[in-house]
Design a protein around this motif. Structure first.
Motif, PDB file in Angstrom:
ATOM      1  N   THR A  12      14.272   2.603  -0.668  1.00 30.71           N
ATOM      2  CA  THR A  12      13.371   3.237  -1.623  1.00 30.71           C
ATOM      3  C   THR A  12      13.305   4.751  -1.412  1.00 30.71           C
ATOM      4  O   THR A  12      13.695   5.268  -0.368  1.00 30.71           O
ATOM      5  N   ILE A  13      12.805   5.430  -2.428  1.00 30.86           N
ATOM      6  CA  ILE A  13      12.377   6.823  -2.333  1.00 30.86           C
ATOM      7  C   ILE A  13      10.931   6.836  -2.799  1.00 30.86           C
ATOM      8  O   ILE A  13      10.615   6.315  -3.875  1.00 30.86           O
ATOM      9  N   THR A  14      10.047   7.410  -1.970  1.00 32.83           N
ATOM     10  CA  THR A  14       8.638   7.464  -2.316  1.00 32.83           C
ATOM     11  C   THR A  14       8.216   8.913  -2.478  1.00 32.83           C
ATOM     12  O   THR A  14       8.500   9.747  -1.615  1.00 32.83           O
ATOM     13  N   VAL A  15       7.561   9.206  -3.601  1.00 29.45           N
ATOM     14  CA  VAL A  15       7.045  10.543  -3.887  1.00 29.45           C
ATOM     15  C   VAL A  15       5.532  10.490  -3.709  1.00 29.45           C
ATOM     16  O   VAL A  15       4.844   9.734  -4.404  1.00 29.45           O
ATOM     17  N   LEU A  43      14.393   3.470 -11.380  1.00 29.38           N
ATOM     18  CA  LEU A  43      13.154   2.851 -11.852  1.00 29.38           C
ATOM     19  C   LEU A  43      12.123   2.724 -10.732  1.00 29.38           C
ATOM     20  O   LEU A  43      12.462   2.380  -9.601  1.00 29.38           O
ATOM     21  N   PRO A  44      10.854   2.982 -11.061  1.00 24.12           N
ATOM     22  CA  PRO A  44       9.801   2.789 -10.066  1.00 24.12           C
ATOM     23  C   PRO A  44       9.537   1.298  -9.870  1.00 24.12           C
ATOM     24  O   PRO A  44       9.732   0.498 -10.787  1.00 24.12           O
ATOM     25  N   ASN A  45       9.105   0.924  -8.647  1.00 20.22           N
ATOM     26  CA  ASN A  45       8.756  -0.479  -8.449  1.00 20.22           C
ATOM     27  C   ASN A  45       7.294  -0.662  -8.060  1.00 20.22           C
ATOM     28  O   ASN A  45       6.771  -1.753  -8.159  1.00 20.22           O
ATOM     29  N   ARG A  57       6.796   4.716  -5.794  1.00 21.12           N
ATOM     30  CA  ARG A  57       7.939   4.255  -5.008  1.00 21.12           C
ATOM     31  C   ARG A  57       9.033   3.798  -5.964  1.00 21.12           C
ATOM     32  O   ARG A  57       8.790   3.008  -6.872  1.00 21.12           O
ATOM     33  N   PHE A  58      10.243   4.307  -5.733  1.00 23.11           N
ATOM     34  CA  PHE A  58      11.392   4.001  -6.579  1.00 23.11           C
ATOM     35  C   PHE A  58      12.403   3.171  -5.792  1.00 23.11           C
ATOM     36  O   PHE A  58      12.689   3.473  -4.632  1.00 23.11           O
ATOM     37  N   ASN A  59      12.982   2.153  -6.432  1.00 24.39           N
ATOM     38  CA  ASN A  59      14.019   1.324  -5.801  1.00 24.39           C
ATOM     39  C   ASN A  59      15.354   2.059  -5.799  1.00 24.39           C
ATOM     40  O   ASN A  59      15.784   2.553  -6.842  1.00 24.39           O
ATOM     41  N   THR A  60      16.014   2.099  -4.651  1.00 20.68           N
ATOM     42  CA  THR A  60      17.362   2.675  -4.594  1.00 20.68           C
ATOM     43  C   THR A  60      18.406   1.614  -4.277  1.00 20.68           C
ATOM     44  O   THR A  60      19.596   1.903  -4.297  1.00 20.68           O
ATOM     45  N   ASN A  61      17.967   0.398  -3.942  1.00 25.26           N
ATOM     46  CA  ASN A  61      18.870  -0.733  -3.706  1.00 25.26           C
ATOM     47  C   ASN A  61      19.959  -0.424  -2.685  1.00 25.26           C
ATOM     48  O   ASN A  61      21.130  -0.676  -2.925  1.00 25.26           O
ATOM     49  N   THR A  62      19.580   0.152  -1.586  1.00 25.01           N
ATOM     50  CA  THR A  62      20.445   0.513  -0.455  1.00 25.01           C
ATOM     51  C   THR A  62      21.469   1.604  -0.791  1.00 25.01           C
ATOM     52  O   THR A  62      22.297   1.934   0.035  1.00 25.01           O
ATOM     53  N   GLU A  63      21.419   2.147  -1.974  1.00 27.84           N
ATOM     54  CA  GLU A  63      22.333   3.217  -2.350  1.00 27.84           C
ATOM     55  C   GLU A  63      21.876   4.527  -1.711  1.00 27.84           C
ATOM     56  O   GLU A  63      20.705   4.882  -1.764  1.00 27.84           O
ATOM     57  N   ARG A  64      22.795   5.239  -1.092  1.00 25.69           N
ATOM     58  CA  ARG A  64      22.483   6.544  -0.498  1.00 25.69           C
ATOM     59  C   ARG A  64      22.435   7.582  -1.615  1.00 25.69           C
ATOM     60  O   ARG A  64      23.393   7.738  -2.377  1.00 25.69           O
TER      61      ARG A  64
END
Length: 101
Positions: A12-15, A43-45, A57-64
């Motif tokens: 995730t990335i959280t702002v 997309l935010p989750n 919090r946004f899903n990044t699905n393990t993507e860097r």
């Protein structure tokens, strides 16, 4: 609003951001859209908005992801299930690019 910090985890990335002014004066729910390097929306989750210390919090699905663009927007707020004037205003001129390490 102002951004307090951006935290990247493996999934995730959280702002984290602060709403300005007194809660009684807030007419709109301030949030962010997150775009990754290819200008694709992430997309935010989950999140907590319309509070002094808000986060999304946004899903990044393990993507860097090495660089993001945050675009603030606001929607009508404090009306709950009785909303009749749902709208969204995207503030593209206030977009922020951030390098993640």
């Amino acid at each position: 609003m102002w951004i307090d910090k951006v935290v990247q985890s493996p999934i995730t990335i959280t702002v984290y951001y602060e709403m300005l002014g007194e809660p009684e004066s807030w007419e709109y729910d301030d949030q962010f859209k997150l775009l990754k390097e290819e200008k694709q929306e992430v997309l935010p989750n989950s999140g907590q908005t319309m509070v002094q210390s808000s986060y999304i919090r946004f899903n990044t699905n393990t993507e860097r992801i090495d660089q993001i663009t945050l675009i603030p927007f606001y929607v009508s707020g404090y009306e709950g299930n009785q909303k009749t004037d749902v709208y969204e205003v995207l503030l593209t001129e206030q977009a922020i690019e951030i390098e993640l390490n």
